[in-house]
Design an enzyme around this catalytic site. Structure first.
Site, PDB file in Angstrom:
ATOM      1  N   GLY A  50       0.796  -1.215   0.000  1.00  0.00           N
ATOM      2  CA  GLY A  50       0.000   0.000   0.000  1.00  0.00           C
ATOM      3  C   GLY A  50       0.826   1.262   0.000  1.00  0.00           C
ATOM      4  CG  ASP A  51       3.761   4.055   1.665  1.00  0.00           C
ATOM      5  OD1 ASP A  51       4.365   4.721   0.799  1.00  0.00           O
ATOM      6  OD2 ASP A  51       3.326   4.554   2.719  1.00  0.00           O
ATOM      7  CG  ASP A  52       7.007   5.009  -1.652  1.00  0.00           C
ATOM      8  OD1 ASP A  52       6.212   5.318  -2.561  1.00  0.00           O
ATOM      9  OD2 ASP A  52       7.446   5.824  -0.824  1.00  0.00           O
TER      10      ASP A  52
END
Length: 427
Positions: free
Chosen positions: A211-213
């Site tokens: 859900g992020d980098d």
């Protein structure tokens, strides 16, 4: 998988450590409850070995093994100057809170071994803030420890034959190889791999859904990162596959105040991802991001292909220097194909501090909406060649047929590091 640790900070799916490497290993044979003929790849083989059960470990998935891990590693740390040590995590479900690794040490997970992160908050102590950050983001006066972590370590390996480290979340020479990371795509702050103030790092053959980098290279936050002054540099990223609808395949920053230099990324695939390689910085960061080389990106269903942000402005406190401007220069992209993309580029420099030396060549991007403005460029300088759709005026196309953005031919020392096959035969 294997972690090689030196004096830098890195987070790998919530694991505070310095190096992670996943490689193929020959499975050990179990005979009468013992392990023999265990083989694993490593830079250094170990003279001493033990099993977690030797220190009271219970693999029933219910009993806490935090003290067993701490006791085992504490005892094995005595062999650091005598050939090092190896701790075998045998088949079972090993519930544990946070534990700290030691130098000249290997943690080996059996094929059927599962390390389960405890849901008891009392088994996750708070640590002092990192000196390059000034304050913690997780707790008011510090930061929560990660499941497996270590600082100022040398020669540490976490390896095994597809054993599992399960965080149970609902939401230097460093080699990270063959790692698969899967997190819910709507989960916040679930970066895959974060090399922070790391030198000589190789990340290859990894697949990340989060859900992020997927990968975020960092080096400290504002005045604290500037004072600490430990850059991330000489980093190789190869054969990465990423899916992150709300973040980047590779992010450089936003905490980059100690500097980021000489990052080489190639053979990259992103699907359903917000952006490819994104630079994030702001006034007050200081530091630099320079000599970045990206080659060979295959992108499908992206929001942005090229994205550089000069206003990513969260700060640790009000003591940052508003005159500390980042130096963003020598950013090179080549050989890029992309389909179903909303925008080609959003390149946002800082007024009176333009981002310079941007080079983009041999790029073909198919937009999902040809009516949209494909290039949005402010306060940037550079050149392009053989790029479609037509770039913005701040990045004029070179007329030379053979012009191409650079990518270093010489190899970094970390790329030549080879692994041995070590063996352990039980008595």
């Amino acid at each position: 998988m294997m972690f090689e640790m030196n004096s830098c900070f890195a987070q790998v799916v919530g694991v505070m450590c310095i190096v992670l490497l996943l490689g193929s290993v020959a499975e050990c044979r179990e005979v009468d409850g013992t392990l023999e003929n265990l083989e694993y790849p490593a830079i250094s083989c170990r003279k001493h070995s033990a099993s977690l059960t030797d220190f009271g470990g219970v693999g029933d998935g219910k009993t806490s093994n935090t003290k067993a891990f701490q006791y085992a590693i504490g005892n094995l740390s005595n062999y650091g100057s005598d050939g090092g040590s190896l701790l075998v995590v045998p088949p079972g479900k090993w519930l544990t809170g946070s534990f700290n690794l030691t130098s000249h040490f290997t943690l080996f997970l059996h094929r059927d071994a599962i390390i389960l992160a405890s849901q008891d908050e009392s088994e996750w102590p708070e640590l002092d803030v990192l000196p390059s950050y000034g304050r913690g983001r997780d707790a008011p006066d510090g930061r929560f420890s990660s499941l497996i972590f270590g600082t100022n370590l040398t020669d540490v390996v976490v390896t095994g034959y597809n054993g599992t480290i399960d965080g149970q979340g609902s939401y230097c020479d460093i080699i990270i190889q063959g790692l698969t990371i899967v997190a819910p795509i709507d989960s916040p702050n679930t970066d895959g791999i974060d090399p922070d103030s790391c030198t000589n790092t190789r990340i290859e053959d990894c697949s990340i859904v989060t859900g992020d980098d997927c990968i975020a290279v960092k080096s400290g936050w504002d005045e604290y990162g500037i004072k600490f002054g430990m850059p991330s540099q000489h980093i190789v990223i190869n054969r990465l596959t990423c899916s992150s609808p709300d973040s980047a395949m590779i992010a450089l920053g936003s905490e980059m105040s100690g500097g980021i230099q000489d990052v080489r990324a190639e053979n990259l695939t992103a699907i359903d991802t917000e952006s490819a390689v994104r630079i994030k910085t702001a006034v007050g960061r200081g530091g630099y991001v320079k000599d970045i080389f990206v080659k060979g990106m295959n992108l499908i269903n992206m929001k942005y292909v090229f994205w550089i942000t000069g206003s990513y402005g969260s700060h640790p406190d009000n003591d940052f220097d508003p005159k500390a401007l980042p130096d963003i220069s020598g950013i090179n992209y080549k050989d890029v194909t992309a389909d179903y993309c909303n925008y080609t580029a959003k390149l946002e420099g800082i007024p009176n501090d333009p981002f310079k030396g941007i080079c983009i060549s041999n790029v073909s991007i198919a937009s999902s909406d040809k009516k949209k403005l494909q290039w949005n460029c402010t306060d940037v300088e550079g050149v392009t060649s053989h790029v479609s759709p037509v770039p913005c005026e701040l990045l004029p196309q070179k007329e030379e047929k053979k012009f191409d953005c650079p990518f270093p031919d010489e190899k970094l020392p970390i790329e030549s590091v080879m692994l041995k096959t070590c063996s352990l035969t039980s008595a």
